[in-house]
Write an enzyme that holds these catalytic residues in place. Structure first.
Site, PDB file in Angstrom:
ATOM      1  N   GLU B 250       0.410  -0.657   0.059  1.00 37.37           N
ATOM      2  CA  GLU B 250      -0.082   0.291   0.022  1.00 37.37           C
ATOM      3  C   GLU B 250       1.280   0.835  -0.016  1.00 37.37           C
ATOM      4  OE1 GLU B 250      -2.692   0.454   3.281  1.00 37.37           O
ATOM      5  OE2 GLU B 250      -4.112   1.071   1.765  1.00 37.37           O
ATOM      6  N   HIS B 271       7.132 -26.915   0.653  1.00 41.07           N
ATOM      7  CA  HIS B 271       6.017 -27.922  -0.210  1.00 41.07           C
ATOM      8  C   HIS B 271       4.290 -26.895  -0.985  1.00 41.07           C
ATOM      9  CE1 HIS B 271       7.555 -31.132   2.442  1.00 41.07           C
ATOM     10  NE2 HIS B 271       7.544 -29.919   3.110  1.00 41.07           N
ATOM     11  N   LYS B 366     -14.187   3.170  -1.958  1.00 44.23           N
ATOM     12  CA  LYS B 366     -14.910   3.578  -0.735  1.00 44.23           C
ATOM     13  C   LYS B 366     -16.003   4.431  -1.791  1.00 44.23           C
ATOM     14  CE  LYS B 366     -11.976   4.325   2.482  1.00 44.23           C
ATOM     15  NZ  LYS B 366     -10.771   5.217   3.197  1.00 44.23           N
TER      16      LYS B 366
END
Lengths: 369, 369
Positions: B250, B271, B366
C-alpha cells in the site's frame, strides 16, 4: 443429484471477450483424482473408521504438510462450527512453539492422532510422528499413506496401526477427496457425501473451469498478467486461497513458466493490497469470490457491496477481474469449488504444455536438508 | 538500552555485491511514526487505561481493519501464549459468519470492546461498532481514533467513552506503536516497554533497513524482480508477513510502480510455492526469516536446516535471497523488526520518488460501496 450448479462464474470484467473463451475439449488422462468422488467402497471404509474413532476420542490432531494439510485446512475452516473447529489441530511444521502450544491445549488421552503423508517419507511429518507417537497408544492412531516402501507404511505394518490408503495415481495436492481430507472431516461430523456430490457435479460440468483456465492462460501469455490474485470476500475462505495457491503454483510453476498465485482477503485487503492492485503495475488478474447467502444479513450486504465495488474499481483501472459467486458455504458447494479448481489447474497445465502432477525443483531443497 | 542488535541481515545470496549497497543518508521528514517510541506520556496513559480495563474485564474484542488490525495481529500472534491469545478476538470484516462465531465464543459481560479507526469513518469498523455497541455498557468500551470530525470521535464525545488518540501525523499502516497496537497488547499483559525499546533500537541503527530497501529497489528496477516474497520459518510470524504485505504494497504501489509482496511460510510453502520460486519465472526476491532460539530444540533444528536448504536452493537457481536472523521472539526483537520494516518502506519510497504515506486509489473503491 440436483443438476443446478452451486457456483456461477462471471467473466464480463476479464478484458477477454466471452467469444474468445472457447476451450478445446480436454483429453482425459489416467488421473486418479477424478475417480475419488466415485469410490464408494473407499468412502464407506473411511466413514466406518471415522465412526469408530470418533466414538472413542473427542479431539483430532493431524500431522501433515502441503498436499496432506492444505485441502483439509481449506475445508475445515469453512465447514466446522467454532466449537468443533477447536477440537481439530493440524500440525504442519516442526515449529517448537506451535508444538508446545498444541501440547498445552490438548488432552492427548482424549485425542486421535492422524498422520498423513502421501509418500510416507515427508521429513516434517515423520519427524513430528517420531515426536508424538510415544505419547499415544497405538489404538489412538490412524495413518493415511500410500502402500509401498515409505517409513509410515513400514510403521503401519510393524505396529499394526489403522491404515487408510492414498491411491498411487493421486498426487498430494490433488488428494483432498481421498482419505487425506475425508477421514478428518468425517471424524468431526462433516457430511462428506454432500462434499463428494459437489465434486461430482464439477466433474460433470467442467466448462467454466476450462474457460477460467483458458482465460488465465491467455492473460498470462499474451497480456503480461503474471500474478493471479484469489480474493474471497468471506473470512473462512482464506485457507481456500492458500490451497489454491499451492495447486496453481506448484502444478504450473516449472520450465520458467507459471503464474504466481497471491491470496488476498476482502474486505481486509482493500485496506492493504488494493492500492497496489489498482495503481501499481498492471501485472495481475484478480478473482473476486462472494457468497450469495450474505445477502440475507445487513453485515453481509455490506460485504457484497464491497466486493462489487472492488470488482468495478479494478475494471475501471483496467485490471482484469473474474467474479465467482458461491450459492452458500455448504459441503456440496465447497466440493464443487475445490474440484472445479483441480479441473482448471489440470486443464491449464495441458494448455501450457506442462505436466501439472510433478514438482521436480522441490527435490533440490530436500537434498540439502 | 543494550547496544546489541537483535536482528542480523545476510545479503550474501542477494545477487547484488555488498559494495553496491551503500545507501545515501535518508533526509528525515516530519513523520510522526518515528516519534511514537519516545512518547513517554502517551505510553503512560495507555498503560494506565489498560490496567484499569484489564482489572475489570477478562477478554478483549478489537474492531478494526487494515492499519488498525494488521500490526496488532502480527504482534499478538507472536507474543501471546495460547491461553491469553484465546482472550483476544480481532474482528476486521463485517462477515456474518465470523461475527456469529465471535458471539458464540465470548461472554460479552466479561469483555472489553476496543474500537479502532484512524479516521473514525472506516465503514467496516463503524458498521461493526453500530452492531456491537448496543450489546456493551459504555464503561466496557475504549475508542482509539484521531481527534477530529470522524464518526467515532463524535461517539466518544456524545457518549463520554474512554478515548485513546492516534496522532494526526501517523498514518494507519505506520501506527502499530501508537495506542492502536499498544493498548490491546498492554491489556493482555505484553511488556510494551520492551517492544518500544526494540523499536528505538531500529531507529538508532537504520543502516540495514536502508540497505535492504536499496537492495529491493535495485532488484525491482534493474533486474525484473517484481515480487517480494516474505518467508518466515516460524508459524507465528505468518501475520507479520501479512503486516509487511500491507506496508510494502500500500505504501509503494502507486503511479504504475510497486513491488508485489507475497507471504509464504516455511516449511509449509516448500511444499506449496517453492516449486514455482525455483523453477518458474525469475521475477522474485525472497526473504527467509529464521529464529535463532530454534537451535535449542531438535524440532527447531530441522526448521533451521530447512530454511538454510531453501536459501541455498534459491541461490543455486539464481533467485536472489536475503536471510534475516532474529535472536528470539521477544517483544524487544519484534519491536526492532517491525520498526526496521517501517524505516525500510519509507526509505524505499524515497528512492522510488513515491509518497509512501497516501493511498489514493483506495478511494475509488470507497466511492462505489
Amino acid at each position: 443429484m440436483t443438476k443446478k450448479k452451486m457456483i456461477q462464474f462471471d467473466f464480463s470484467k476479464s478484458g477477454i471477450p466471452e467469444g474468445k473463451l472457447k476451450p478445446e475439449p480436454f483429453p482425459l488422462a489416467n488421473e486418479g483424482w477424478r475417480d475419488l468422488p466415485f469410490d464408494k467402497e473407499g468412502v464407506a471404509t473411511i466413514k466406518e473408521v471415522a465412526k469408530k474413532f470418533s466414538e472413542k476420542f473427542e479431539n483430532l490432531i493431524v500431522l501433515g504438510i502441503g498436499g496432506s494439510s492444505q485441502g483439509l485446512k481449506a475445508l475445515a475452516q469453512v465447514l466446522l462450527p467454532p466449537k468443533i473447529k477447536s477440537r481439530l489441530w493440524i500440525q504442519e511444521s516442526p515449529d517448537p512453539k506451535s508444538v508446545a502450544a498444541l501440547l498445552e491445549t490438548f488432552d492427548l488421552s482424549k485425542t486421535c492422532l492422524n498422520v498423513i503423508s502421501k509418500s510416507g517419507n515427508t521429513i516434517e511429518t515423520t519427524t513430528l510422528f517420531e515426536h508424538f507417537a510415544p505419547k499415544f497408544d497405538k489404538v489412538q492412531m490412524v495413518v493415511t499413506t500410500e502402500e509401498g516402501d515409505g517409513k509410515l507404511y513400514a510403521a503401519v505394518r510393524e505396529k499394526k496401526l489403522t491404515h487408510l490408503p492414498i491411491p498411487k495415481n493421486v498426487g498430494g495436492r490433488f488428494s483432498v477427496f481421498s482419505a487425506v481430507g475425508l477421514f478428518p472431516l468425517a471424524f468431526l461430523g462433516v457430511d462428506i457425501d454432500s462434499l463428494l456430490e459437489g465434486a461430482r457435479k464439477a466433474l460433470s460440468n467442467p466448462e467454466n473451469a476450462h474457460k477460467n483456465g483458458l482465460l488465465h492462460y491467455l492473460l498470462n501469455k499474451d497480456h503480461g498478467k503474471t500474478i493471479s490474485v484469489m480474493m474471497p470476500y468471506s473470512d473462512c475462505l482464506y485457507d481456500f486461497g492458500r490451497w489454491y495457491a499451492q495447486l496453481w503454483g506448484e502444478s504450473l510453476g516449472k520450465e520458467g513458466k507459471g503464474q504466481t498465485p497471491l491470496v488476498a482477503l476482502g474486505p481486509q485487503d482493500q485496506h492493504s493490497l488494493a492500492q497496489l492492485f489498482l495503481d501499481g503495475p498492471k501485472d495481475k488478474v484478480v478473482t473476486i469470490m462472494t457468497v450469495k447467502t450474505h445477502a440475507k444479513d445487513p453485515l453481509g450486504q455490506l460485504l457484497l457491496r464491497e466486493a462489487s465495488a472492488t470488482a468495478q474499481a479494478l475494471h475501471e483501472k483496467k485490471c482484469p477481474c473474474v467474479s465467482i459467486h458461491l450459492d452458500d458455504l455448504s459441503p456440496q458447494t465447497l466440493g464443487e469449488l475445490l474440484m472445479s479448481y483441480q479441473i482448471q489447474t489440470a486443464f491449464t497445465g495441458h494448455l501450457m504444455g506442462i505436466n501439472p502432477y510433478d514438482q521436480p525443483a522441490v527435490e533440490l531443497i530436500k537434498r540439502r536438508i
